[in-house]
Design a protein around this motif. Structure first.
Motif, PDB file in Angstrom:
ATOM      1  N   ILE A   1     103.832   0.988 122.702  1.00 56.79           N
ATOM      2  CA  ILE A   1     104.214  -0.322 123.226  1.00 56.79           C
ATOM      3  C   ILE A   1     104.934  -0.181 124.561  1.00 56.79           C
ATOM      4  CG2 ILE A   1     105.710  -2.323 122.834  1.00 56.79           C
ATOM      5  CD1 ILE A   1     105.086  -2.058 119.842  1.00 56.79           C
ATOM      6  N   VAL A   2     105.901   0.730 124.611  1.00 53.25           N
ATOM      7  CA  VAL A   2     106.673   0.913 125.848  1.00 53.25           C
ATOM      8  C   VAL A   2     105.791   1.475 126.956  1.00 53.25           C
ATOM      9  CG1 VAL A   2     108.586   2.177 126.906  1.00 53.25           C
ATOM     10  CG2 VAL A   2     108.866   1.170 124.639  1.00 53.25           C
TER      11      VAL A   2
ATOM     12  N   VAL B   1     101.418  15.715 126.326  1.00 46.17           N
ATOM     13  CA  VAL B   1     100.867  15.013 125.159  1.00 46.17           C
ATOM     14  C   VAL B   1     101.738  15.260 123.927  1.00 46.17           C
ATOM     15  CG1 VAL B   1      98.883  14.851 123.601  1.00 46.17           C
ATOM     16  CG2 VAL B   1      98.520  15.049 126.061  1.00 46.17           C
ATOM     17  N   ALA B   2     102.224  16.497 123.757  1.00 44.23           N
ATOM     18  CA  ALA B   2     103.097  16.805 122.617  1.00 44.23           C
ATOM     19  C   ALA B   2     104.391  16.009 122.702  1.00 44.23           C
ATOM     20  CB  ALA B   2     103.401  18.300 122.582  1.00 44.23           C
ATOM     21  N   GLY B   3     104.876  15.773 123.931  1.00 47.66           N
ATOM     22  CA  GLY B   3     106.109  15.017 124.105  1.00 47.66           C
ATOM     23  C   GLY B   3     105.990  13.554 123.730  1.00 47.66           C
TER      24      GLY B   3
ATOM     25  N   SER C   1     112.219   9.932 122.426  1.00 48.61           N
ATOM     26  CA  SER C   1     113.220  10.490 123.343  1.00 48.61           C
ATOM     27  C   SER C   1     112.579  11.417 124.369  1.00 48.61           C
ATOM     28  CB  SER C   1     114.304  11.235 122.558  1.00 48.61           C
ATOM     29  OG  SER C   1     113.738  12.288 121.787  1.00 48.61           O
ATOM     30  N   THR C   2     111.678  12.288 123.939  1.00 45.98           N
ATOM     31  CA  THR C   2     111.025  13.195 124.889  1.00 45.98           C
ATOM     32  C   THR C   2     110.040  12.432 125.768  1.00 45.98           C
ATOM     33  OG1 THR C   2     109.375  13.754 123.186  1.00 45.98           O
ATOM     34  CG2 THR C   2     111.259  15.234 123.441  1.00 45.98           C
TER      35      THR C   2
ATOM     36  N   GLU D   1     108.558  10.662 131.060  1.00 39.54           N
ATOM     37  CA  GLU D   1     107.972   9.556 131.817  1.00 39.54           C
ATOM     38  C   GLU D   1     108.825   9.226 133.042  1.00 39.54           C
ATOM     39  OE1 GLU D   1     104.388   7.131 130.802  1.00 39.54           O
ATOM     40  OE2 GLU D   1     105.298   9.000 130.120  1.00 39.54           O
ATOM     41  N   LEU D   2     110.127   9.134 132.853  1.00 42.75           N
ATOM     42  CA  LEU D   2     111.026   8.831 133.962  1.00 42.75           C
ATOM     43  C   LEU D   2     111.057   9.960 134.981  1.00 42.75           C
ATOM     44  CD1 LEU D   2     114.025   7.180 132.041  1.00 42.75           C
ATOM     45  CD2 LEU D   2     112.320   6.040 133.480  1.00 42.75           C
TER      46      LEU D   2
END
Length: 271
Positions: free
Chosen positions: A38-39, A241-243, A248-249, A254-255
């Motif tokens: 969603i985010v 992809v694992a993150g 939290s990861t 992303e940021l």
């Protein structure tokens, strides 16, 4: 009526979030939490709308410059592979495909003789303006439309051409897994961490491990192979992809990629 003739439609939440859905696959993988989906989709929609509004006024001037430098189409449309899906039986791997948009940076006849090949550093097929667009990654701006349509994400592994991706998947173990349940991106962890060809920056931790990653057995004839560069990219794509499996990861990565991407563009570290 047989079961095979009953149309199968994706659930509403898969349509809303842009989750890949293919006939024969009854549900998407559940490894990525719904909160992350969603985010991530919300970031994609916000960034693509704002990005299109910001760059739209500059497109007429950019289109004129591209045409003056190399007469021909302004945009370049190319089939790219997205998520891995079930095999068709005629090939070991099968991928969902979409039409990716780019600003044209090569001569119109760039692949008339070579066919589909990966672009290299200092590629002679690239035009003068195209070299600048590639270094600053401005040629990828039209892909904001792909993001808005849900075909791509702002951040994710870079999509390859289907015919090249299948060959890479056969040559490099797990290469096809880099976009399982994850959409391709305009930018990504590999794009802000490596050069276009996949080389790690000098004096970095990855550079110290590059020989072990690309040619662990030290075969002389294997040095400098195209697959070597892609192995390093694969390492970072799989890490990204694992993150996504933890919120939290996901948000930290992303940021981080969002902040580092403009710096890469300003320094001209593209291809």
């Amino acid at each position: 009526m047989s079961m095979s003739s009953i149309p199968v439609e994706p659930p509403w939440y898969q349509i809303l979030l842009g989750i890949p859905f293919f006939r024969g696959l009854l549900s998407a993988s559940t490894t990525i939490p719904l909160s992350v989906r969603i985010v991530k989709r919300g970031i994609d929609l916000l960034a693509s709308v704002l990005g299109v509004l910001l760059v739209l006024p500059f497109f007429p001037a950019l289109a004129l410059l591209i045409h003056l430098d190399s007469p021909g189409p302004i945009f370049y449309r190319q089939r790219r592979a997205a998520a891995l899906k079930e095999s068709t039986g005629t090939s070991r791997y099968a991928f969902a495909e979409f039409e990716m948009l780019k600003l044209r940076t090569m001569r119109v006849d760039a692949e008339s003789r070579s066919g589909a090949v990966l672009a290299a550093e200092n590629d002679p097929r690239v035009t003068r303006l195209g070299r600048f667009l590639r270094k600053t990654r401005l040629d990828d701006l039209p892909q904001l439309w792909n993001v808005l349509k849900g075909e791509m994400s702002l951040i994710g592994p870079r999509p390859e051409r289907p015919e090249l991706l299948e060959n890479l998947a056969l040559a490099i173990p797990f290469f096809e897994e880099r976009m399982r349940d994850c959409k391709p991106g305009i930018t990504g962890l590999a794009q802000v961490s490596l050069s276009y060809s996949g080389h790690a920056p000098e004096a970095s931790f990855l550079a110290s491990c590059e020989d072990s990653l690309t040619n662990p057995f030290g075969f002389e004839l294997a040095r400098g192979a195209l697959a070597d560069d892609m192995r390093t990219k694969l390492l970072l794509d799989l890490a990204y992809v694992a993150g996504l499996e933890r919120f939290s990861t996901f948000i930290r990565t992303e940021l981080s990629v969002m902040i580092r991407t403009p710096w890469v563009m300003l320094r001209g570290l593209g291809r």
